[in-house]
Design a protein around this motif. Structure first.
Motif, PDB file in Angstrom:
ATOM      1  N   GLN A 197       0.784  -1.220   0.000  1.00 41.12           N
ATOM      2  CA  GLN A 197       0.000   0.000   0.000  1.00 41.12           C
ATOM      3  C   GLN A 197       0.816   1.269   0.000  1.00 41.12           C
ATOM      4  O   GLN A 197       0.277   2.349  -0.060  1.00 41.12           O
ATOM      5  CB  GLN A 197      -0.944   0.003   1.209  1.00 41.12           C
ATOM      6  N   PHE A 198       2.125   1.160   0.150  1.00 47.11           N
ATOM      7  CA  PHE A 198       2.921   2.381   0.104  1.00 47.11           C
ATOM      8  C   PHE A 198       3.756   2.378  -1.164  1.00 47.11           C
ATOM      9  O   PHE A 198       3.998   1.362  -1.782  1.00 47.11           O
ATOM     10  CB  PHE A 198       3.770   2.552   1.342  1.00 47.11           C
ATOM     11  N   ASN A 199       4.221   3.546  -1.498  1.00 46.97           N
ATOM     12  CA  ASN A 199       4.876   3.753  -2.770  1.00 46.97           C
ATOM     13  C   ASN A 199       6.350   3.378  -2.681  1.00 46.97           C
ATOM     14  O   ASN A 199       7.101   3.940  -1.882  1.00 46.97           O
ATOM     15  CB  ASN A 199       4.719   5.237  -3.153  1.00 46.97           C
ATOM     16  N   LEU A 200       6.775   2.433  -3.492  1.00 43.35           N
ATOM     17  CA  LEU A 200       8.173   2.019  -3.464  1.00 43.35           C
ATOM     18  C   LEU A 200       8.958   2.586  -4.630  1.00 43.35           C
ATOM     19  O   LEU A 200      10.133   2.318  -4.770  1.00 43.35           O
ATOM     20  CB  LEU A 200       8.269   0.480  -3.494  1.00 43.35           C
ATOM     21  N   GLU A 201       8.295   3.319  -5.474  1.00 47.18           N
ATOM     22  CA  GLU A 201       8.990   3.828  -6.655  1.00 47.18           C
ATOM     23  C   GLU A 201       9.430   5.263  -6.420  1.00 47.18           C
ATOM     24  O   GLU A 201       9.003   5.918  -5.492  1.00 47.18           O
ATOM     25  CB  GLU A 201       8.070   3.753  -7.866  1.00 47.18           C
ATOM     26  N   LEU A 202      10.283   5.746  -7.291  1.00 47.03           N
ATOM     27  CA  LEU A 202      10.792   7.104  -7.150  1.00 47.03           C
ATOM     28  C   LEU A 202       9.985   8.047  -8.019  1.00 47.03           C
ATOM     29  O   LEU A 202       9.673   7.736  -9.154  1.00 47.03           O
ATOM     30  CB  LEU A 202      12.252   7.163  -7.600  1.00 47.03           C
ATOM     31  N   SER A 203       9.699   9.212  -7.488  1.00 44.83           N
ATOM     32  CA  SER A 203       9.056  10.230  -8.320  1.00 44.83           C
ATOM     33  C   SER A 203      10.145  10.936  -9.116  1.00 44.83           C
ATOM     34  O   SER A 203      11.338  10.734  -8.890  1.00 44.83           O
ATOM     35  CB  SER A 203       8.304  11.225  -7.454  1.00 44.83           C
ATOM     36  N   GLU A 204       9.727  11.797 -10.040  1.00 42.16           N
ATOM     37  CA  GLU A 204      10.687  12.507 -10.885  1.00 42.16           C
ATOM     38  C   GLU A 204      11.648  13.347 -10.052  1.00 42.16           C
ATOM     39  O   GLU A 204      12.858  13.382 -10.284  1.00 42.16           O
ATOM     40  CB  GLU A 204       9.946  13.424 -11.872  1.00 42.16           C
ATOM     41  N   LYS A 205      11.104  14.072  -9.054  1.00 41.39           N
ATOM     42  CA  LYS A 205      11.938  14.933  -8.214  1.00 41.39           C
ATOM     43  C   LYS A 205      12.952  14.092  -7.451  1.00 41.39           C
ATOM     44  O   LYS A 205      14.125  14.447  -7.344  1.00 41.39           O
ATOM     45  CB  LYS A 205      11.050  15.713  -7.240  1.00 41.39           C
ATOM     46  N   GLU A 206      12.477  12.974  -6.960  1.00 46.11           N
ATOM     47  CA  GLU A 206      13.387  12.114  -6.203  1.00 46.11           C
ATOM     48  C   GLU A 206      14.483  11.580  -7.117  1.00 46.11           C
ATOM     49  O   GLU A 206      15.637  11.468  -6.717  1.00 46.11           O
ATOM     50  CB  GLU A 206      12.601  10.949  -5.583  1.00 46.11           C
ATOM     51  N   ARG A 207      14.105  11.275  -8.352  1.00 53.13           N
ATOM     52  CA  ARG A 207      15.106  10.786  -9.300  1.00 53.13           C
ATOM     53  C   ARG A 207      16.151  11.840  -9.578  1.00 53.13           C
ATOM     54  O   ARG A 207      17.352  11.567  -9.622  1.00 53.13           O
ATOM     55  CB  ARG A 207      14.434  10.385 -10.614  1.00 53.13           C
ATOM     56  N   SER A 208      15.699  13.083  -9.744  1.00 55.39           N
ATOM     57  CA  SER A 208      16.680  14.140 -10.061  1.00 55.39           C
ATOM     58  C   SER A 208      17.518  14.467  -8.836  1.00 55.39           C
ATOM     59  O   SER A 208      18.705  14.748  -8.937  1.00 55.39           O
ATOM     60  CB  SER A 208      15.975  15.381 -10.602  1.00 55.39           C
ATOM     61  N   ASP A 209      16.921  14.378  -7.683  1.00 56.79           N
ATOM     62  CA  ASP A 209      17.712  14.609  -6.468  1.00 56.79           C
ATOM     63  C   ASP A 209      18.785  13.558  -6.324  1.00 56.79           C
ATOM     64  O   ASP A 209      19.925  13.853  -5.961  1.00 56.79           O
ATOM     65  CB  ASP A 209      16.795  14.564  -5.229  1.00 56.79           C
ATOM     66  N   ARG A 210      18.418  12.358  -6.637  1.00 57.28           N
ATOM     67  CA  ARG A 210      19.382  11.257  -6.546  1.00 57.28           C
ATOM     68  C   ARG A 210      20.512  11.469  -7.524  1.00 57.28           C
ATOM     69  O   ARG A 210      21.667  11.193  -7.231  1.00 57.28           O
ATOM     70  CB  ARG A 210      18.688   9.927  -6.807  1.00 57.28           C
ATOM     71  N   ALA A 211      20.156  11.977  -8.688  1.00 51.46           N
ATOM     72  CA  ALA A 211      21.197  12.225  -9.693  1.00 51.46           C
ATOM     73  C   ALA A 211      22.141  13.334  -9.246  1.00 51.46           C
ATOM     74  O   ALA A 211      23.313  13.350  -9.629  1.00 51.46           O
ATOM     75  CB  ALA A 211      20.541  12.601 -11.018  1.00 51.46           C
ATOM     76  N   ASN A 212      21.637  14.239  -8.413  1.00 56.10           N
ATOM     77  CA  ASN A 212      22.475  15.367  -7.986  1.00 56.10           C
ATOM     78  C   ASN A 212      23.364  15.049  -6.804  1.00 56.10           C
ATOM     79  O   ASN A 212      24.186  15.871  -6.407  1.00 56.10           O
ATOM     80  CB  ASN A 212      21.570  16.554  -7.605  1.00 56.10           C
ATOM     81  N   VAL A 213      23.199  13.893  -6.215  1.00 60.73           N
ATOM     82  CA  VAL A 213      24.019  13.560  -5.048  1.00 60.73           C
ATOM     83  C   VAL A 213      25.466  13.429  -5.476  1.00 60.73           C
ATOM     84  O   VAL A 213      25.772  12.793  -6.480  1.00 60.73           O
ATOM     85  CB  VAL A 213      23.505  12.242  -4.429  1.00 60.73           C
ATOM     86  N   VAL A 214      26.341  14.013  -4.685  1.00 61.69           N
ATOM     87  CA  VAL A 214      27.764  13.931  -5.005  1.00 61.69           C
ATOM     88  C   VAL A 214      28.277  12.587  -4.527  1.00 61.69           C
ATOM     89  O   VAL A 214      28.172  12.249  -3.364  1.00 61.69           O
ATOM     90  CB  VAL A 214      28.517  15.068  -4.299  1.00 61.69           C
ATOM     91  N   LEU A 215      28.842  11.859  -5.431  1.00 57.66           N
ATOM     92  CA  LEU A 215      29.310  10.528  -5.060  1.00 57.66           C
ATOM     93  C   LEU A 215      30.692  10.627  -4.432  1.00 57.66           C
ATOM     94  O   LEU A 215      31.471  11.518  -4.751  1.00 57.66           O
ATOM     95  CB  LEU A 215      29.366   9.637  -6.293  1.00 57.66           C
ATOM     96  N   PRO A 216      31.004   9.684  -3.554  1.00 58.82           N
ATOM     97  CA  PRO A 216      32.349   9.679  -2.988  1.00 58.82           C
ATOM     98  C   PRO A 216      33.367   9.423  -4.073  1.00 58.82           C
ATOM     99  O   PRO A 216      33.066   8.834  -5.099  1.00 58.82           O
ATOM    100  CB  PRO A 216      32.303   8.516  -1.994  1.00 58.82           C
TER     101      PRO A 216
END
Lengths: 250, 380
Positions: free
Chosen positions: B290-309
């Motif tokens: 019943q809860f959402n396990l997928e990523l929304s567009e904003k979450e996807r772009s935020d993830r893309a912006n994370v600086v990787l080690p």
């Protein structure tokens, strides 16, 4: 209009490209009326027909078709109708006896089909089998022999122009078996499957059942874009049958 | 990927190996599509042969289910006439059991025991399908007759194995396929089988003999009634569109999966590449909760912006480690805090330019866990 008592819907659904038609029915919705219509259509259109009967004697069909306006005795005399009464299908316990009987039956059919071809115009030739479940019984349950025979009949439809093969099978006999035996093989062979079923709401006076027509759309067909699946209701009358969409009847 | 399957077949057998074999499977729900896919693959292989790009010199079609004209017409529509392509059709459709010959000889009272009738358009009528050995010999005889220099390889297409299984036992059919695969002159084999016509163990046994399996599956399956063949509600859709799922077993034992969509266009079939594999896999693996396990567009772009080690920040500053839990200065002050990647800070501070870590980010386009072979597209 219902010129040949067939109803436009069935004709439209069947189209012209199909060569092998399998008609499925059950106890609640028998489809022998479809065979009667197709036989009448075959003869009325100036063509010829070969009718393989295991279910009923000739007199039965003569009576039924006469009420539909088609004189079978006349056509039989005029060699436009070739009637094979197969209630006493010869078969034996001997190895290969059944296969031999089928070879003989096939040779007869091939002879009449080729005999019809000698004329200039290739008129429509229709082979009707009523029905293949009884043919399986006559073959002592040997599905392979029946399928071999049917395969040879199918080759006639591809070798000769304008040759149509119509096979009636009782779907409810095979419904319980795993594998579905003959029924599944026939569905593979068919170009067109016409299935008669009762209404899900039960028996009605005005509507005798529903008919589904599935056109498999084989790649060699001429009208690839046409509708492939049809579903409509039918009512069987003395002189034919009516086909109509649900709710279009008063 | 139909093209990948065709390339696989055209490349043929490797030195010291048996011929590759493709099994095309399709059940009743989408049988016109399966037949179309089979014809498409056979025609694709034929055009490679005609262009001289294949190991094989010619193609032998063993036809049970359809009249030879169907194959000839299909090939003709693809521009493959007899003067372009070397092929033979072993016609097991017209008179598989010799009935017509028997009737003919009875009528005409002649005893010509010729096995093959006059072959026009390279069609050989075969009249004893119950004799599997004879079938094999005839196929090899036809295949050996192709013109060409060097080793006389040929490919075989069988349409369909299900029909052959009606006439012959499973061991003899398995033996036929094995013998064809191991025959020196056979470059590749493709066959069509309808699994619902046989017991599961039979279709499995035949599948084991193949090296690549392509299943044509319906695009819509009624979840209520399952796969009962009598259900017509999805037939219109399933007869015009389907999924083409290919399973290829490599020499090293790894199994590769490829997906494509397949649709009927006029008199032909067309293959359309499916959405990327990982999306499909993800969609099927997510449980229905019943809860959402997928990523929304904003979450996807935020993830893309994370600086990787280990990423070089490109402005000359020392690389900051961001472990994603606390802000950076706090982490450095906290003596108990041991982020996983603290080694780099120590390394860059301790030795003079010793122990540097160079990190090259993986390509963004490649989906995780994809093991696509980049050499697959080679068309030398």
């Amino acid at each position: 209009m219902e010129e040949y008592g067939g109803g436009d819907l069935l004709n439209e659904a069947m189209g012209s490209g199909a060569r092998v038609v399998v008609v499925e029915d059950c106890v609640e919705a028998p489809a022998s009326f479809v065979l009667h219509l197709l036989l009448k259509r075959a003869l009325a259109g100036g063509g010829a027909a070969a009718f393989l009967s295991l279910a009923q004697p000739f007199s039965h069909y003569d009576r039924v078709l006469r009420k539909m306006g088609c004189n079978l005795s006349l056509h039989r005399k005029g060699e436009r109708l070739h009637f094979f009464e197969l209630q006493a299908f010869p078969g034996g316990a001997r190895e290969g006896a059944i296969a031999n009987s089928f070879v003989r039956l096939y040779s007869e059919i091939q002879r009449v089909v080729e005999g019809n071809r000698t004329g200039e115009n290739a008129s429509q030739f229709t082979i009707i089998i009523d029905d293949v479940s009884l043919l399986e019984v006559a073959a002592r349950g040997s599905v392979n022999d029946v399928l071999d025979f049917l395969h040879y009949c199918v080759t006639l439809t591809s070798e000769m122009q304008n040759c149509l093969l119509v096979i009636l099978i009782h779907e409810d006999i095979y419904a319980g078996e795993e594998n579905m035996g003959l029924l599944l093989h026939l569905r593979y062979i068919a170009d067109l499957v016409i299935k008669a079923a009762p209404l899900s709401t039960g028996f009605a006076a005005d509507v005798h059942g529903q008919l589904s027509v599935v056109n498999k759309g084989m790649l060699s067909e001429q009208r690839p874009k046409a509708q492939k699946v049809w579903n409509f209701h039918f009512k069987v009358k003395e002189n034919g049958a009516d086909f109509f969409y649900p709710g279009s009847r008063h | 990927m139909a093209e990948a399957a065709v390339r696989y077949l055209r490349d043929g057998r490797l030195e010291g190996e048996h011929a590759p074999a493709l099994a095309v499977e399709g059940s009743l729900q989408c049988c016109p599509l399966a037949e179309g896919a089979m014809l498409h693959v056979a025609a694709g292989l034929a055009s490679q042969i005609a262009a001289g790009k294949a190991q094989a010199r010619g193609l032998v079609i063993v036809a049970f289910d359809r009249s030879p004209e169907v194959y000839l017409n299909f090939m003709r529509r693809r521009g493959l006439d007899s003067n372009v392509l070397d092929r033979w059709i072993l016609d097991c459709y017209s008179d598989p059991l010799g009935w017509k010959q028997k009737i003919h000889s009875q009528c005409h009272q002649d005893n010509s025991g010729t096995q093959f009738s006059t072959s026009k358009e390279n069609i050989n009528v075969f009249r004893s399908v119950k004799d599997v050995n004879k079938l094999m010999c005839s196929s090899i005889e036809l295949g050996g007759g192709f013109k060409g220099e060097g080793k006389r390889y040929f490919s075989i297409a069988v349409d369909s194995i299900s029909s052959l299984l009606r006439h012959a036992s499973v061991p003899s059919v398995s033996g036929l396929l094995s013998n064809l695969r191991s025959n020196d002159q056979v470059s590749s084999i493709v066959w069509l089988i309808h699994p619902d016509l046989h017991e599961p163990k039979v279709s499995r046994a035949v599948e084991c003999l193949s090296t690549m399996v392509a299943c044509v599956e319906p695009s819509l399956v009624d979840p209520v009634q399952g796969e009962s063949p009598g259900n017509i509600s999805f037939l219109e859709q399933n007869y015009s569109k389907g999924k083409f799922v290919v399973r290829l077993k490599r020499r090293n034992g790894r199994v590769k999966h490829l997906y494509e969509d397949l649709q009927v266009e006029g008199n032909d079939v067309k293959f359309v590449s499916a959405p990327s594999v990982s999306t499909e896999v993800n969609q099927s693996l997510l449980p229905k909760v019943q809860f959402n396990l997928e990523l929304s567009e904003k979450e996807r772009s935020d993830r893309a912006n994370v600086v990787l080690p280990f990423e070089h920040q490109g402005n000359g500053e020392p690389i900051h480690i961001y472990d994603g839990r606390r802000s950076l200065p706090e982490a450095q002050r906290d003596p108990n805090f041991m982020p996983d990647l603290v080694n780099e800070i120590k390394a860059s501070k301790s030795g003079p330019a010793k122990g540097e870590i160079h990190y090259i980010r993986d390509s963004d386009d490649e989906q995780p866990d994809s093991d696509e072979d980049p050499d697959d597209d080679l068309d030398i």
